[in-house]
Write a protein that holds these residues in place. Structure first.
Motif, PDB file in Angstrom:
ATOM      1  N   ILE A  16       0.592  -1.324  -0.153  1.00  0.00           N
ATOM      2  CA  ILE A  16      -0.090   0.014   0.042  1.00  0.00           C
ATOM      3  C   ILE A  16       0.981   1.524   0.088  1.00  0.00           C
ATOM      4  O   ILE A  16       0.425   2.368  -0.136  1.00  0.00           O
ATOM      5  N   GLY A  17       2.043   1.036   0.084  1.00  0.00           N
ATOM      6  CA  GLY A  17       3.025   2.144   0.060  1.00  0.00           C
ATOM      7  C   GLY A  17       4.489   1.814  -0.267  1.00  0.00           C
ATOM      8  O   GLY A  17       5.209   0.865   0.536  1.00  0.00           O
ATOM      9  N   GLU A  30      -2.934  10.481   4.732  1.00  0.00           N
ATOM     10  CA  GLU A  30      -3.355  11.231   3.378  1.00  0.00           C
ATOM     11  C   GLU A  30      -4.302  10.188   2.673  1.00  0.00           C
ATOM     12  O   GLU A  30      -5.329  10.758   2.681  1.00  0.00           O
ATOM     13  N   LYS A  31      -3.832   8.848   2.524  1.00  0.00           N
ATOM     14  CA  LYS A  31      -4.754   8.191   1.805  1.00  0.00           C
ATOM     15  C   LYS A  31      -5.818   7.576   2.556  1.00  0.00           C
ATOM     16  O   LYS A  31      -7.152   7.544   2.030  1.00  0.00           O
ATOM     17  N   SER A  82       1.920   9.841   3.934  1.00  0.00           N
ATOM     18  CA  SER A  82       1.091   9.174   3.083  1.00  0.00           C
ATOM     19  C   SER A  82      -0.025   8.385   3.301  1.00  0.00           C
ATOM     20  O   SER A  82      -1.088   8.314   2.929  1.00  0.00           O
ATOM     21  N   MET A  83       0.278   7.488   4.610  1.00  0.00           N
ATOM     22  CA  MET A  83      -0.793   6.603   4.956  1.00  0.00           C
ATOM     23  C   MET A  83      -2.130   7.163   5.511  1.00  0.00           C
ATOM     24  O   MET A  83      -3.136   6.879   5.144  1.00  0.00           O
ATOM     25  N   GLU A 140      -2.255  16.751  -0.617  1.00  0.00           N
ATOM     26  CA  GLU A 140      -0.853  16.605  -0.464  1.00  0.00           C
ATOM     27  C   GLU A 140      -0.369  17.695   0.133  1.00  0.00           C
ATOM     28  O   GLU A 140       0.940  17.217   0.768  1.00  0.00           O
ATOM     29  N   GLY A 187      -8.280  10.716   2.837  1.00  0.00           N
ATOM     30  CA  GLY A 187      -8.349  11.594   1.732  1.00  0.00           C
ATOM     31  C   GLY A 187      -7.825  13.010   1.768  1.00  0.00           C
ATOM     32  O   GLY A 187      -8.701  13.884   0.924  1.00  0.00           O
TER      33      GLY A 187
END
Length: 296
Positions: free
Chosen positions: A110-111, A196-197, A193-194, A203, A200
């Motif tokens: 996932i990353g 963020e994803k 990033s985790m 950036e 939603g």
């Protein structure tokens, strides 16, 4: 030396989880059985009594473990969306080699491997398993006393940091300082990033986090979660889904008097080694199991 002793994750199929980690993470099972009723009661999870569990050790032989406890799935649970223990972070010697391995495995990448914003000492990647477990696999670029980071001895080695998702980072950080007396860095804001994803976020969003050291090594990370995060759903009387418990060593049980959610008793087995162990509860309700030992 690390104060981290064990990370416990709830799984729906114990045999499947064992096979996954033995085959792809190079762990080996060192203990297996059923959760004793008194231990389940100490976790405030009486419904977990009698459920199967297994303790797994990394290929390096380090006495820092993964423990899987069987539990019924909670359909409304979503990883990286709720407060409590969010992820297990394992140290690795070569994250690019691990990535190639994970791409062939039942774990979902996932990353992919990439530098971490603001932390030049590590290079992480992230995977997710069949039980919705989020596992960070992190190459230590600068191990040693100066960074507080370990030097892995096997391709995929031991848990070295446990990640706690917080509704109020500063409140939990103060709790760690007051109750455990552990030094913590000032909060820093990074691109994450985790998170963020999961939420939603744009950036441009930043997430605050802080880390705690014990016995010279970083072993706890506290993350400030967005307002959209919620309390973790769970089945009545059972351990919460996902990462349910972090177990750590701590030498001064007298300091913890008045803070126990479950008073210390002597326990046997790979995780406890005949030492006293009790349970604390963090401000967001996460279970922190404490085994007597180690040095601050």
């Amino acid at each position: 030396m690390t104060l981290l002793k064990c990370a416990t994750h709830v799984v729906s199929d114990l045999d499947d989880a064992i096979a996954r980690y033995e085959s792809w993470m190079e762990y080996r099972t060192v203990e297996r059985g059923e959760v004793p009723a008194d231990l389940a009661a100490a976790w405030n999870a009486p419904a977990s009594a009698g459920r199967g569990y297994a303790v797994l050790q990394p290929a390096s032989g380090e006495d820092v473990f993964l423990r899987f406890v069987e539990g019924d799935p909670v359909p409304e649970y979503a990883p990286i969306r709720t407060y409590g223990w969010a992820a297990i972070e394992l140290c690795v010697t070569d994250v690019e080699a691990v990535n190639e391995k994970m791409l062939q495995s039942p774990f979902e990448v996932i990353g992919p491997p990439k530098p971490l914003d603001g932390f030049a000492t590590v290079k992480p990647m992230q995977v997710r398993g069949a039980d919705q477990e989020t596992v960070y696999l992190t190459q230590i670029l600068q191990p040693g006393p100066g960074t507080g980071l370990p030097e892995p001895k096997s391709l995929i080695d031991r848990p070295f940091i446990m990640v706690l998702a917080c509704p109020d980072l500063r409140k939990t950080a103060q709790w760690v300082k007051d109750v455990l007396g552990l030094p913590m860095i000032d909060p820093v804001a990074i691109r994450y990033s985790m998170i963020e994803k999961a939420f939603g976020l744009p950036e441009t969003a930043k997430t605050e986090l802080t880390t705690a050291r014990g016995s010279g090594q970083v072993f706890l990370e506290l993350d400030q979660y967005p307002d959209a995060a919620t309390e973790r759903p769970r089945r009545e009387g059972a351990l919460p889904p996902g990462v349910a418990i972090t177990t750590m060593l701590y030498p001064d049980f007298d300091r913890l008097e008045g803070h126990w959610a479950s008073a210390p008793v002597v326990r046997e087995g790979a995780v406890y080694s005949g030492k006293r162990s009790g349970v604390l509860v963090t401000p967001e309700g996460a279970l922190l199991e404490v085994v007597e030992g180690g040095e601050i």
